[in-house]
Design an enzyme around this catalytic site. Structure first.
Site, mmCIF file in Angstrom:
data_model
loop_
_atom_site.group_PDB
_atom_site.id
_atom_site.type_symbol
_atom_site.label_atom_id
_atom_site.label_comp_id
_atom_site.label_asym_id
_atom_site.label_seq_id
_atom_site.Cartn_x
_atom_site.Cartn_y
_atom_site.Cartn_z
ATOM 1 N N VAL A 1 4.172 -10.188 59.154
ATOM 2 C CA VAL A 1 3.936 -11.137 60.396
ATOM 3 C C VAL A 1 4.140 -12.561 60.139
ATOM 4 O O VAL A 1 4.769 -13.382 60.703
ATOM 5 C CB VAL A 1 2.836 -10.816 61.403
ATOM 6 N N MET B 1 -0.309 -4.761 54.648
ATOM 7 C CA MET B 1 0.798 -5.743 54.255
ATOM 8 C C MET B 1 1.126 -6.285 55.748
ATOM 9 O O MET B 1 2.230 -7.305 55.651
ATOM 10 C CB MET B 1 1.867 -5.076 53.619
ATOM 11 N N ARG B 2 0.734 -5.718 56.769
ATOM 12 C CA ARG B 2 1.338 -6.285 58.141
ATOM 13 C C ARG B 2 1.170 -7.586 58.363
ATOM 14 O O ARG B 2 1.816 -8.529 59.096
ATOM 15 C CB ARG B 2 0.616 -5.382 59.224
ATOM 16 N N ALA B 3 0.040 -8.167 57.620
ATOM 17 C CA ALA B 3 -0.234 -9.891 57.876
ATOM 18 C C ALA B 3 0.845 -10.539 57.189
ATOM 19 O O ALA B 3 1.360 -11.582 57.845
ATOM 20 C CB ALA B 3 -1.585 -9.952 57.569
ATOM 21 N N ASP C 1 -4.928 -5.404 65.002
ATOM 22 C CA ASP C 1 -3.974 -5.654 63.855
ATOM 23 C C ASP C 1 -2.385 -5.642 64.105
ATOM 24 O O ASP C 1 -1.521 -6.039 63.792
ATOM 25 C CB ASP C 1 -4.411 -4.873 62.854
#
Length: 685
Positions: A276, A271-273, A190
């Site tokens: 990015v 929320m990283r997706a 991730d």
């Protein structure tokens, strides 16, 4: 210096080329992870990338590649002279230590002059460049965490060995890996911004062109590189323009909502997706010379940013369901208002009989990476569609759920399915080892709690013990005032105790006595649970099976537990029980592994009901084979699969011969073991 194969000459793998370009346009995307089989030019295209990036201006003589006006730990003046140089590609070897990555105390000056001076590591050297980690899945987890933290923060902070330094570390992190050698943990997956799957082209024409270009490059590197010089320069100019344009690209409310809807539809964690995907969409818009993000940009970004974030365990297939992606974004992609022609066309398109060269490839790479000129058109050449949706964190893969083969039709064998894996009890190797860092058995490692110190030349310095060793000799060395006088013999390194990974070799009885479907399902589920545990603890795994008249090495020791799961799912059962042959094969495999990897201690897991029915003197031969393993000092575990009211206790007897721990298959589960202890406690009360 040997010529590097041109980036724009690589054939295929358009998604890889695009991902690399996007993360160089906007390093905040977070780097690229490239997964693919061996010989697919992963290393070649990464090494070729540095040659097409625009040169950078740095302060002359600065060890940290600082830009003019940027603060540097070297303390150079703001008006110091500058120089223009190419972007660096820094390669991080798999065996690198934390000292080499972060930097540490300059030993020579500390010992000779008594000065605590910082010696920069690879992160400082990679600032404003590319940090490349080949076989990143084999790198220690704590080093991967360290790299990803630095890439995300853009700074590296060093607090060790009496040194306190903080310096800029903005770089493009690129990792390549072969999934057959093991997977990265989902938590580390991730942290990579983008990921791509690469594979050798299956089209004969493409394969012919790969070979053609490679042969031409090997025959005359100068001429081949000159042929692609214009394409390389065009690519450099386009990347430079996109880097300047990226700050001007508008990410509108509609595009933001599309990104949120896509990430929610694919059920990604955190929320990283979303972040990015948004950054990658902006970079793609800049690459396409647009000033606003479109649906096409969101689609391309999602295909690169989401596949690896859908994986919950190592047995989940990577990939993205592009039908679902189209449903969320709308079935018809937005037309590109300014279709991008190939910016890097082959200046001399080869004809079938022209004898032109092959694709890239060093160290055995066959060279199938993508022509970067195609990368702007949202290529889909090697991204797996991954239409199989996962069923949850513990859901086994489809091949595990189905589990049957054409052999089911035979009378002497059958293939049982597997149930959902569970959390097993922890089994360890006794004593203290000195193997690779992991999460299973006690060991002396580079990380962990400090338990002592010793003389040496490489490792983490124990400053207190080093000073103590030198203090006793200050008078004989003529010191009256001033700094302590050190000698190399004073150096002491910290000894730390942590945990190591092990080789877990499964020796599985697949004979007729185990063939009852319910029993084999329980056995396979227990082994699958132990495999998942081995993955989480960073172990190597191997699989020996025995049935009929012989034993087979179904899976040589590897880090790839999903391959072990596939072998297990396809395992048939039936026939006699050659227990001695199974133990002897395990002894042979462990002997070879001891030579190949002497630091890694083995744990043999024998899964059987203890019966031996093949050949003359089956039982005595089995006991002799067990004696060989015992004499070799192999730590063993016997998983007892015997069932029914009338039990013979043969597996317990085998465990005694092996000096092994004996566990009934029903007590492999940590939950079952806890429940049994609780029930016994309540009964005693």
């Amino acid at each position: 210096m040997p010529k590097q194969y041109p980036f724009s000459a690589v054939v295929g793998s358009d998604d890889m080329a695009l991902a690399l370009v996007l993360t160089t346009i906007s390093p905040e995307v977070g780097g690229v992870l490239v997964r693919g089989e061996k010989g697919t030019a992963k290393s070649t295209i990464v090494r070729a990338l540095a040659a097409v990036l625009p040169p950078i201006t740095v302060v002359a003589g600065d060890r940290f590649s600082s830009a003019p006006g940027e603060t540097s730990p070297d303390g150079l003046r703001a008006d110091a002279p500058t120089e223009v140089r190419p972007v660096r590609l820094v390669e991080l070897p798999v065996g690198a230590t934390e000292d080499r990555v972060l930097g540490s105390l300059h030993l020579e000056r500390a010992l000779s002059e008594g000065k605590a001076e910082y010696e920069p590591g690879l992160l400082a050297r990679a600032h404003r460049g590319i940090l490349y980690v080949d076989e990143v899945n084999l790198l220690h987890d704590h080093l991967v965490d360290l790299l990803l933290d630095a890439a995300a923060m853009g700074r590296s902070t060093v607090e060790r060995d009496g040194v306190s330094v903080e310096h800029a570390a903005r770089f493009v992190l690129v990792g390549t890996m072969n999934p057959e050698e093991g997977e990265l943990r989902p938590q580390l997956l991730d942290r990579f911004g983008l990921t791509v799957e690469v594979a050798a082209p299956r089209d004969p024409d493409a394969r012919v062109e790969v070979v053609r270009r490679r042969l031409a490059f090997d025959a005359d590197p100068e001429a081949f590189t000159a042929r692609f010089a214009d394409a390389e320069q065009a690519l450099t100019d386009r990347i430079q323009a996109a880097q300047k344009r990226v700050a001007e690209v508008e990410l509108g409310e509609a595009a933001l909502r599309q990104i949120a809807e896509v990430c929610a539809a694919f059920d990604v964690d955190g929320m990283r997706a979303d972040i990015v995907t948004a950054r990658a969409a902006v970079a793609h818009a800049a690459w396409q010379e647009r000033t606003a993000v479109t649906t096409d940009d969101v689609r391309v970004a999602a295909r690169l940013a989401l596949p690896h974030r859908r994986r919950r365990n190592p047995f989940d297939a990577p990939g993205l369901d592009e039908d679902l992606l189209d449903d969320v974004l709308g079935n018809d992609p937005e037309p590109d208002p300014d279709p991008d022609p190939d910016p890097d066309p082959d200046p001399q398109p080869p004809s079938p009989g022209s004898g032109e060269g092959s694709d890239s490839g060093d160290s055995g790479d066959s060279g199938d990476s993508g022509d970067s000129g195609d990368s702007g058109d949202a290529p889909t050449a090697h991204v797996r569609t991954g239409h199989e949706e996962t069923a949850g964190n513990d859901a086994p893969p489809s091949h595990v759920r189905d589990g049957r083969t054409p052999d089911d039709a035979t009378t002497d064998t059958n293939v049982a399915t597997m149930d959902t894996p569970y959390r097993p009890k922890l089994f360890t190797v006794r004593g203290t080892g000195a193997g690779e860092a992991g999460r299973r058995s006690r060991a002396v490692t580079e990380t962990g709690r400090r338990v002592g110190s010793s003389a040496g030349a490489h490792g983490s310095i124990d400053l207190t013990e080093t000073i103590r060793a030198a203090a006793a000799f200050q008078q004989t060395r003529g010191r009256t005032t001033g700094p302590l006088r050190f000698r190399p013999s004073d150096l002491r390194l910290a000894e730390r105790e942590g945990q190591e990974s092990n080789l877990v070799l499964f020796c599985v009885d697949a004979s007729g006595s185990m063939a009852a479907r319910r029993r084999m399902e329980a056995v396979k589920t227990a082994i699958l649970s132990l495999l998942l545990d081995a993955y989480q603890r960073r172990d190597k795994v191997g699989l020996v099976t025995f049935r009929g008249q012989q034993a087979d090495l179904a899976l040589p020791p590897t880090h790839s537990v999903d391959v072990a799961a596939r072998r297990l799912a396809e395992l048939p059962a039936g026939g006699r029980t050659p227990l001695a042959e199974g133990l002897l094969e395990a002894h042979r495999v462990l002997g070879l592994e001891r030579v190949r990897d002497p630091r890694r201690r083995p744990l043999l897991v024998v899964v059987t009901d203890g019966r031996a029915t093949h050949g003359r003197d089956a039982v005595p031969r089995s006991l002799r084979a067990a004696g060989l393993l015992r004499e070799a000092g192999v730590a063993s575990l016997v998983v007892d699969c015997e069932a029914g009211a009338m039990r013979l206790g043969l597996a317990r007897g085998l465990a005694e011969q092996l000096l092994a721990e004996h566990v009934p298959v029903g007590e492999i589960s940590a939950t079952a073991l806890t429940r049994a202890v609780q029930e016994r406690g309540q009964g005693a009360a």
